[in-house]
Scaffold this motif. Structure first.
Motif, PDB file in Angstrom:
ATOM      1  N   VAL A  41       0.839  -1.381  -0.362  1.00  0.00           N
ATOM      2  CA  VAL A  41      -0.360   0.224  -0.354  1.00  0.00           C
ATOM      3  C   VAL A  41       0.778   1.224   0.200  1.00  0.00           C
ATOM      4  O   VAL A  41       2.089   1.183   0.749  1.00  0.00           O
ATOM      5  CB  VAL A  41      -0.825  -0.304   1.263  1.00  0.00           C
ATOM      6  CG1 VAL A  41      -1.962   1.361   1.099  1.00  0.00           C
ATOM      7  CG2 VAL A  41      -1.717  -0.884   0.954  1.00  0.00           C
ATOM      8  N   LYS A  42       0.504   2.317  -1.262  1.00  0.00           N
ATOM      9  CA  LYS A  42       1.128   3.441  -1.051  1.00  0.00           C
ATOM     10  C   LYS A  42       0.777   5.040  -1.749  1.00  0.00           C
ATOM     11  O   LYS A  42      -0.313   4.617  -2.244  1.00  0.00           O
ATOM     12  CB  LYS A  42       2.871   3.200  -1.993  1.00  0.00           C
ATOM     13  CG  LYS A  42       2.554   3.177  -3.433  1.00  0.00           C
ATOM     14  CD  LYS A  42       3.481   3.218  -4.340  1.00  0.00           C
ATOM     15  CE  LYS A  42       3.724   2.520  -5.721  1.00  0.00           C
ATOM     16  NZ  LYS A  42       4.691   2.207  -6.671  1.00  0.00           N
ATOM     17  N   PRO A  43       0.585   5.807  -0.892  1.00  0.00           N
ATOM     18  CA  PRO A  43       0.038   7.132  -1.599  1.00  0.00           C
ATOM     19  C   PRO A  43       0.260   7.085  -2.738  1.00  0.00           C
ATOM     20  O   PRO A  43       0.841   6.974  -3.169  1.00  0.00           O
ATOM     21  CB  PRO A  43       0.922   8.257  -0.986  1.00  0.00           C
ATOM     22  CG  PRO A  43       1.965   7.589  -0.095  1.00  0.00           C
ATOM     23  CD  PRO A  43       2.505   5.872  -0.346  1.00  0.00           C
ATOM     24  N   ALA A 136      -5.435   9.313  -0.013  1.00  0.00           N
ATOM     25  CA  ALA A 136      -5.874   8.714  -1.407  1.00  0.00           C
ATOM     26  C   ALA A 136      -3.796   7.310  -1.325  1.00  0.00           C
ATOM     27  O   ALA A 136      -3.108   7.580  -0.991  1.00  0.00           O
ATOM     28  CB  ALA A 136      -6.017   8.923  -2.554  1.00  0.00           C
ATOM     29  N   VAL A 137      -4.594   6.066  -0.926  1.00  0.00           N
ATOM     30  CA  VAL A 137      -3.404   4.962  -1.207  1.00  0.00           C
ATOM     31  C   VAL A 137      -4.567   4.094  -2.168  1.00  0.00           C
ATOM     32  O   VAL A 137      -5.278   3.847  -2.508  1.00  0.00           O
ATOM     33  CB  VAL A 137      -3.512   4.430   0.283  1.00  0.00           C
ATOM     34  CG1 VAL A 137      -3.222   5.788   0.506  1.00  0.00           C
ATOM     35  CG2 VAL A 137      -4.791   3.895   0.339  1.00  0.00           C
ATOM     36  N   ALA A 138      -3.041   3.388  -2.845  1.00  0.00           N
ATOM     37  CA  ALA A 138      -3.606   2.271  -3.823  1.00  0.00           C
ATOM     38  C   ALA A 138      -2.283   1.249  -3.471  1.00  0.00           C
ATOM     39  O   ALA A 138      -1.107   1.097  -3.218  1.00  0.00           O
ATOM     40  CB  ALA A 138      -3.305   3.218  -5.070  1.00  0.00           C
ATOM     41  N   VAL A 139      -2.871  -0.417  -3.492  1.00  0.00           N
ATOM     42  CA  VAL A 139      -2.214  -1.135  -3.723  1.00  0.00           C
ATOM     43  C   VAL A 139      -2.865  -1.838  -5.276  1.00  0.00           C
ATOM     44  O   VAL A 139      -4.224  -2.125  -5.575  1.00  0.00           O
ATOM     45  CB  VAL A 139      -2.102  -2.039  -2.592  1.00  0.00           C
ATOM     46  CG1 VAL A 139      -3.360  -2.336  -1.880  1.00  0.00           C
ATOM     47  CG2 VAL A 139      -1.574  -3.251  -2.621  1.00  0.00           C
ATOM     48  N   VAL A 163      -6.061  -1.142   4.013  1.00  0.00           N
ATOM     49  CA  VAL A 163      -6.360  -0.251   2.854  1.00  0.00           C
ATOM     50  C   VAL A 163      -6.270   0.479   3.448  1.00  0.00           C
ATOM     51  O   VAL A 163      -6.240   2.168   3.726  1.00  0.00           O
ATOM     52  CB  VAL A 163      -6.533  -0.429   1.559  1.00  0.00           C
ATOM     53  CG1 VAL A 163      -6.868   0.619   1.216  1.00  0.00           C
ATOM     54  CG2 VAL A 163      -5.193  -1.231   0.729  1.00  0.00           C
ATOM     55  N   VAL A 164      -7.620   0.252   4.176  1.00  0.00           N
ATOM     56  CA  VAL A 164      -8.270   1.383   4.749  1.00  0.00           C
ATOM     57  C   VAL A 164      -8.020   1.800   6.097  1.00  0.00           C
ATOM     58  O   VAL A 164      -7.420   2.939   6.101  1.00  0.00           O
ATOM     59  CB  VAL A 164      -9.396   0.425   5.642  1.00  0.00           C
ATOM     60  CG1 VAL A 164     -10.969   1.039   6.443  1.00  0.00           C
ATOM     61  CG2 VAL A 164     -10.703   0.282   4.783  1.00  0.00           C
ATOM     62  N   ARG A 165      -6.489   0.954   6.713  1.00  0.00           N
ATOM     63  CA  ARG A 165      -5.790   1.422   7.989  1.00  0.00           C
ATOM     64  C   ARG A 165      -5.037   2.409   7.388  1.00  0.00           C
ATOM     65  O   ARG A 165      -4.773   3.963   8.316  1.00  0.00           O
ATOM     66  CB  ARG A 165      -5.301   0.462   9.017  1.00  0.00           C
ATOM     67  CG  ARG A 165      -4.449   1.107   9.865  1.00  0.00           C
ATOM     68  CD  ARG A 165      -3.845  -0.475  10.188  1.00  0.00           C
ATOM     69  NE  ARG A 165      -3.065  -1.073   9.764  1.00  0.00           N
ATOM     70  CZ  ARG A 165      -2.964  -2.194   9.037  1.00  0.00           C
ATOM     71  NH1 ARG A 165      -3.972  -3.023   9.000  1.00  0.00           N
ATOM     72  NH2 ARG A 165      -2.151  -3.072   8.560  1.00  0.00           N
ATOM     73  N   ASP A 166      -4.687   2.151   5.979  1.00  0.00           N
ATOM     74  CA  ASP A 166      -3.399   3.283   6.364  1.00  0.00           C
ATOM     75  C   ASP A 166      -3.523   5.004   5.471  1.00  0.00           C
ATOM     76  O   ASP A 166      -3.583   5.858   5.802  1.00  0.00           O
ATOM     77  CB  ASP A 166      -2.382   2.546   4.575  1.00  0.00           C
ATOM     78  CG  ASP A 166      -2.138   1.807   5.367  1.00  0.00           C
ATOM     79  OD1 ASP A 166      -1.018   0.806   7.093  1.00  0.00           O
ATOM     80  OD2 ASP A 166      -0.622   0.949   4.308  1.00  0.00           O
ATOM     81  N   VAL A 167      -4.725   4.284   4.896  1.00  0.00           N
ATOM     82  CA  VAL A 167      -5.762   5.788   4.480  1.00  0.00           C
ATOM     83  C   VAL A 167      -6.412   6.396   5.098  1.00  0.00           C
ATOM     84  O   VAL A 167      -5.741   7.837   5.357  1.00  0.00           O
ATOM     85  CB  VAL A 167      -6.448   5.207   3.170  1.00  0.00           C
ATOM     86  CG1 VAL A 167      -7.895   5.326   4.129  1.00  0.00           C
ATOM     87  CG2 VAL A 167      -6.675   6.358   2.345  1.00  0.00           C
TER      88      VAL A 167
END
Length: 267
Positions: A41-43, A136-139, A163-167
Motif C-alpha cells: 500500500v502506498k499513497p 488516497a492510497v492504492a495497491v 488499505v483502510v487503515r493506511d488511508v
C-alpha cells in the motif's frame, strides 16, 4: 444541514442569527485514472491532489456565497456520482451572522452544528477554521476472490484492512498538519468518510490462459506467457474534517441545575 429548533435557540443564546443554507460544488470525471500500483500500500499522490483540489474549489465557492455572513456552521463534504460518468464533490453548510458590531475579517468555517457551536462559544472558544485531512492510497489486488466457485469464504481480507487503515492514518496526519498551519490551540473532530473501490488495473493483468488459480505472496511479476488472475487494484480515499479552535475568553459559568430547598436557599 437542516437546523432544528434547538439549534436556532442555541445560536441565539450565543449571539448569532442563522441566515440560510450555502453550498459550493465541483464536478469532475468519475475515472480514477492510472494508479501507481504495487505489492504494498502506498499513497496515490495524483488522485490525492485531484481530490484536494476539488474540495478546495468547492470551499472557495461556498466562501463566495457567504460573503455577507460572519461564518458557516454545519459544513459537510460529500462526494457522489452524477449523470454522465462524473462525480460531484459538494460542500454544504448554514451561514450565520453575529448580532453585535464586531465582525471577523473573513467568515469562519466549522462542521459543528448549532448546539455544539453554542457550547463552544459559551466555553470560551471560537473556531478559527475548518481543518481537512484528505488522503488516497492504492495497491495491486493480490488476494483471493471473496468466493471461489460455489464456496463462499467468510474471512478477513488483510489487504483491504491494510488499505483502510493506511488511508485513515494518512488522512489524520494531513489533518494534524492543517491544524498546525492555522495556529490552532485545539481541534474538535467531526466528519470521517472513507471510500474503497476496486478499479481495473491499467497494466491489464487479467486472467491466466488456463483456469489454474495462482496467487503468490510476496508479490512477483507475472512469468513469461502468464498473467495474473485478479486484474484489479484496491483504491481508497478518505476525507476527514475538524474544527480548529482558539481560546478567546473566560468560559461562561454553567447555570445551577439543582437548587437547594432548605431555608436560605444556599449551601
Amino acid at each position: 444541514m437542516k437546523l432544528s429548533a434547538a439549534d436556532h435557540q442555541a445560536l441565539r443564546s450565543a449571539g448569532f442569527t442563522p441566515l440560510g443554507p450555502v453550498f459550493g460544488n465541483h464536478v469532475r470525471r468519475a475515472a480514477i485514472g492510472r494508479l501507481d500500483c504495487g505489492p504494498t500500500v502506498k499513497p496515490a499522490r495524483t488522485q490525492e491532489e485531484a481530490l484536494t483540489s476539488a474540495v478546495d474549489d468547492a470551499l472557495a465557492r461556498l466562501r463566495r456565497m457567504s460573503q455577507d455572513a460572519d461564518g458557516v456552521i454545519g459544513i459537510r463534504v460529500t462526494e457522489q456520482e452524477v449523470a454522465g460518468r462524473a462525480t460531484e464533490v459538494s460542500v454544504t453548510g448554514v451561514a450565520v451572522r453575529a448580532d453585535g458590531d464586531v465582525r471577523p475579517r473573513m467568515p469562519f468555517l466549522t462542521d459543528l452544528d448549532g448546539r455544539d457551536f453554542a457550547k463552544l462559544v459559551h466555553s470560551g472558544w471560537v473556531p478559527c477554521g475548518l481543518a481537512l485531512g484528505i488522503a488516497a492510497v492504492a495497491v495491486h489486488h493480490l488476494e483471493l476472490p471473496r468466493s471461489i466457485g460455489t464456496t463462499l469464504a467468510n474471512r478477513e481480507l488483510p489487504l483491504h484492512s491494510a488499505v483502510v487503515r493506511d488511508v485513515q492514518q494518512r488522512a489524520r496526519e494531513h489533518l494534524r498538519i492543517d491544524c498546525k498551519r492555522q495556529f490552532a490551540d485545539g481541534v474538535v473532530l467531526g466528519q470521517a468518510a472513507v471510500r474503497v473501490r476496486e478499479p481495473h488495473c491499467w497494466l491489464n493483468r487479467i486472467g491466466p490462459k488456463d483456469t489454474t488459480l495462482r496467487v503468490e505472496w510476496p508479490w512477483s511479476p507475472p512469468r513469461q506467457g502468464e498473467r495474473e488472475l485478479h486484474g484489479r487494484d484496491l483504491y481508497a480515499e478518505a476525507v476527514f474534517s475538524a474544527t480548529a479552535i482558539v481560546r478567546f475568553g473566560t468560559p461562561v459559568a454553567a447555570p445551577l441545575t439543582i437548587m437547594p430547598l432548605h431555608e436560605g436557599g444556599t449551601g
